[in-house]
Design a protein around this motif. Sequence first.
Motif, PDB file in Angstrom:
ATOM      1  N   LEU A 361       0.804  -1.271   0.009  1.00  0.00           N
ATOM      2  CA  LEU A 361      -0.047   0.043   0.353  1.00  0.00           C
ATOM      3  C   LEU A 361       1.084   1.030  -0.097  1.00  0.00           C
ATOM      4  N   GLN A 365      -1.574   4.883  -0.692  1.00  0.00           N
ATOM      5  CA  GLN A 365      -2.762   5.013   0.180  1.00  0.00           C
ATOM      6  C   GLN A 365      -3.511   6.208  -0.005  1.00  0.00           C
ATOM      7  N   GLU A 369      -9.369   3.925  -5.565  1.00  0.00           N
ATOM      8  CA  GLU A 369     -10.205   2.505  -5.307  1.00  0.00           C
ATOM      9  C   GLU A 369      -9.616   1.969  -4.071  1.00  0.00           C
ATOM     10  N   ILE A 370      -8.487   2.715  -3.537  1.00  0.00           N
ATOM     11  CA  ILE A 370      -8.332   2.161  -2.123  1.00  0.00           C
ATOM     12  C   ILE A 370      -8.795   2.769  -0.869  1.00  0.00           C
ATOM     13  N   ILE A 376      -9.610   3.299   4.614  1.00  0.00           N
ATOM     14  CA  ILE A 376      -9.036   2.428   3.640  1.00  0.00           C
ATOM     15  C   ILE A 376      -9.780   1.140   3.501  1.00  0.00           C
ATOM     16  N   TRP A 378     -10.004  -2.247   3.380  1.00  0.00           N
ATOM     17  CA  TRP A 378      -9.097  -3.274   3.673  1.00  0.00           C
ATOM     18  C   TRP A 378      -9.361  -4.486   2.764  1.00  0.00           C
ATOM     19  N   TYR A 380     -10.953  -4.595  -0.278  1.00  0.00           N
ATOM     20  CA  TYR A 380     -10.278  -4.221  -1.522  1.00  0.00           C
ATOM     21  C   TYR A 380      -8.655  -4.293  -1.591  1.00  0.00           C
ATOM     22  N   VAL A 381      -8.204  -4.031  -0.439  1.00  0.00           N
ATOM     23  CA  VAL A 381      -6.795  -3.891  -0.374  1.00  0.00           C
ATOM     24  C   VAL A 381      -5.999  -5.435  -0.486  1.00  0.00           C
ATOM     25  N   TRP A 384      -6.649  -7.172  -3.562  1.00  0.00           N
ATOM     26  CA  TRP A 384      -5.611  -6.519  -4.482  1.00  0.00           C
ATOM     27  C   TRP A 384      -4.108  -7.067  -4.175  1.00  0.00           C
TER      28      TRP A 384
ATOM     29  N   LYS B 220      -6.634   6.654   6.066  1.00  0.00           N
ATOM     30  CA  LYS B 220      -5.404   6.577   5.510  1.00  0.00           C
ATOM     31  C   LYS B 220      -4.467   7.439   6.308  1.00  0.00           C
TER      32      LYS B 220
END
Lengths: 505, 365
Positions: A361, A365, A369-370, A376, A378, A380-381, A384, B220
């Motif tokens: 990441l 960040q 999309e993230i 965040i 997570w 998806y991350v 991914w 973030k």
Amino acid sequence: MSEELAVRMIGITKRFPGVIANDNVDFELRTGEIHVLLGENGAGKTTLMNILIGLYTKDSGEIYVWGRKVEILSPQDALRLGIYMVPQTPKLVRSMTVLENIVIGLKKAGIILPTRRAKKWIEDIAKSYYVLVDIDAPVYRLSASEQKRVEILKALVRHAKILIFDEITATLSPSEKADMFKFMRKFARSGGSIVFVTHKIGEVFEIGDRVTIMRKGKVVGTFDVSEVTADRLTELMFGRRIVVDVPHERAIPRDVALKVEDLWVEDDGFQSVRGISFSLRFGEILGVAGIAGNGQRELIEAIVGIRKPSRGRIYVNTNGKLMDITDKPTGWRIKNGLSYIPEDRIRYGIVPGMSVAENLLLGFQGCGEIVNSFVIRWDYVRSWADNIIRRYGIVAPSVDAPVRHLSGGNIQKLIVARELERKPRIIVAFNPTLGLDVRSMKYVWEILVRMKQKGVAILLVSEDLDEIFRLSDRILVMSEGEVRGIFDREEADINIVGRLMSRAK
Amino acid sequence: MLRFVIRRREKELSYAVSSAVAILVSIILSLLILLFFRINPIMAFVKGFLGPLITLHGWASIFYNGLILLLCGVGLVIAFRAGVWNIGAEGQLLMGAIAATWVAIYLIPDAPPLVLIPAMFALGFVFGGLWGLIAGILKSELNVNEVLSTMMLNYVAYQLVYYLVMGPWANPLTNYPVSKPFPENAWLLRFSGPLPISLPTLIIGILMVIFTHFLLFNTKLGYEIRAVGSNPDAARAYGISQQKVIVISMFLSGGMAGLAGVHAVAGGLLMPQLRRPEQISRGFGFIAILVAWLAGINPIPVIFTSILMGLIFLAGYVIQVLFARGLGVTNVFTGVMLLVLSIADTFRRYRISIEFHGLRRMRAG
């Protein structure tokens, strides 16, 4: 007398996770000689010497000192045998005087420090070896070279008979270097032995009696200095050019992607980069050849935006036009197509305490999309990240595993994967295969070449000449922060490049 | 030759294990130290640790202390995660206490509790946060060491409280250095359940823990905080602003300590009013460092470690009053714990063994 061996190291092997630093190394030091240990960075010279002074323990092999088999477990053990290493950067107590620094830990100096007798005794030693330094001055007032002299005095006072100098000349001026060499000859004449660790071929002929060359953890030859030429040393040190097995086709000239103009960069008050200019085109690999510490790190950090240049401009091609990015922050540069594969991958490339997914990441960040308005995603991350580690063949227990549990090769694959996922237009790669095993090395090379074929501009800064010659379309030779020459690969000669790299001005 | 060999563990022990062991060992050690003062450690344990657990008043005190530690501790978790060593929770707490007093006595003394109490907490957060922000900006802009600046700001806040209770805010009806009492609408204990525990603080405390957990692990900003704290070089190389992280984390960290300050003056069994600084916080800002550390710098475990430290602090206090007047028993407890905890942290990460190299050498030779 001179044929008697001061040190004999036989079959020394030392492994670090993922690397063999010393592979069955034999090394002999005769009494009364100055023996140059020559090799590139990472060749294993310093590891070998650290084993000799007990900072590292060897995995296997034997050490004999004065003909007796010994186990050296600490620098104190080494000193008892008369072995002392003058460190690259002096380790002195800055607020104390020279005299106090010398007598620290010395039994003979007495309880009340320092006695007048001790002072006289040290001054006599200093004079007889031409090691001149004001012993009442506080250390913080001394120059770097004077501090090195203090380290030498420490060794002499402790009756060291075998001195190891690790890259001692790096910060010395020519006259200071001459003084240092004068001392070394005197020391050797009076029965001492010296190992002189360096990567500068010129110094072999200036000071050495014999020379041992190391490459990639192995000894590749030992010679009397009178019997060997500079070309032969270059060849041994950097290796013969092997037929390139990475596909290579000449780049078609395209637009300029990155342009550096009269760049000056400072490090700690020292001008490390001195007026460098070059341009890099799309679909081209420009190799920057040079020995570590000649300004490459500062050059790269200025291009990536971690370090502010003191002079000069950096331009990047955006939408077909060159744009001045000298004052843009790193984040902006990354968003606009710059990828960075750093040299020290643990220190600059990853966050060791975080997981594989969190490390992938890094730099992403802020992506749409993230991150869903600061939060965040997570799920998806993780999918991914899972997809990335599968596509790039990164061996990891799971995307949630701490990244520090990965091998060096897989950590580098992770960094490369992350940087390629940015869909970069320019890649800055700094020693991208340093310390990697052959398979990971080939993997990184192939990816770089593939990216080049796709039209990405690649700046490859490497201390590994072999790597530079395998991958580059053009080769820029850098030494002491300056450009020493730019060659097309077809016309570049490894001996000339090698000599330009290691030649001080 | 005998030597200690220290090796990094393949798998680190969990904080739960090392903290539990550390707490146990330090309680035992502290009680043993009492032997030097001819105090029976078993009696001390029974009276100090078990005593408070069987009375209503005891539980009230544990939670009063515990909630202060919870709010300071969870704030410190944010700072420590960012790699910023905020030693100034004590001063930030005092600024929160000043804010609460200002709101309750001077700004809107007649407001209903539903307005007054949120206003006290809100301004407490802002005051504490700004106090933290000073050190944050000094560090991010001028690279001033935050340990020194936050430490020194503690003394400034300390003197500021003194000045207020002796000077402009002194209660004219008494000679004690205290402010006027808060209006009844500002008394947090008016809003408590069956136990005399401030419900507003409890709710805010739990919310802050949840907020911090969410912030650190799901946003973030939290990601950037953790990246900077764990490897500033890599964070910088990939475009994360260290300055931003330092400033924001110091503001949040100080703000939460400020909330603790509001509770410290308005949420106890004593009359809510601004007092001498050492009566508002008896070193809670420092003990909170232990709280955060025992929790492994994680927000959720802070709930447990803060209440536990609340008990330990109270136990020290009880023992001091019952057995050892003049002896700083709480200081002994926290001092021993700090020491034991730092040792435990080494054991958590490293395996330490003793090897006999002489034997091996004899065998080889």
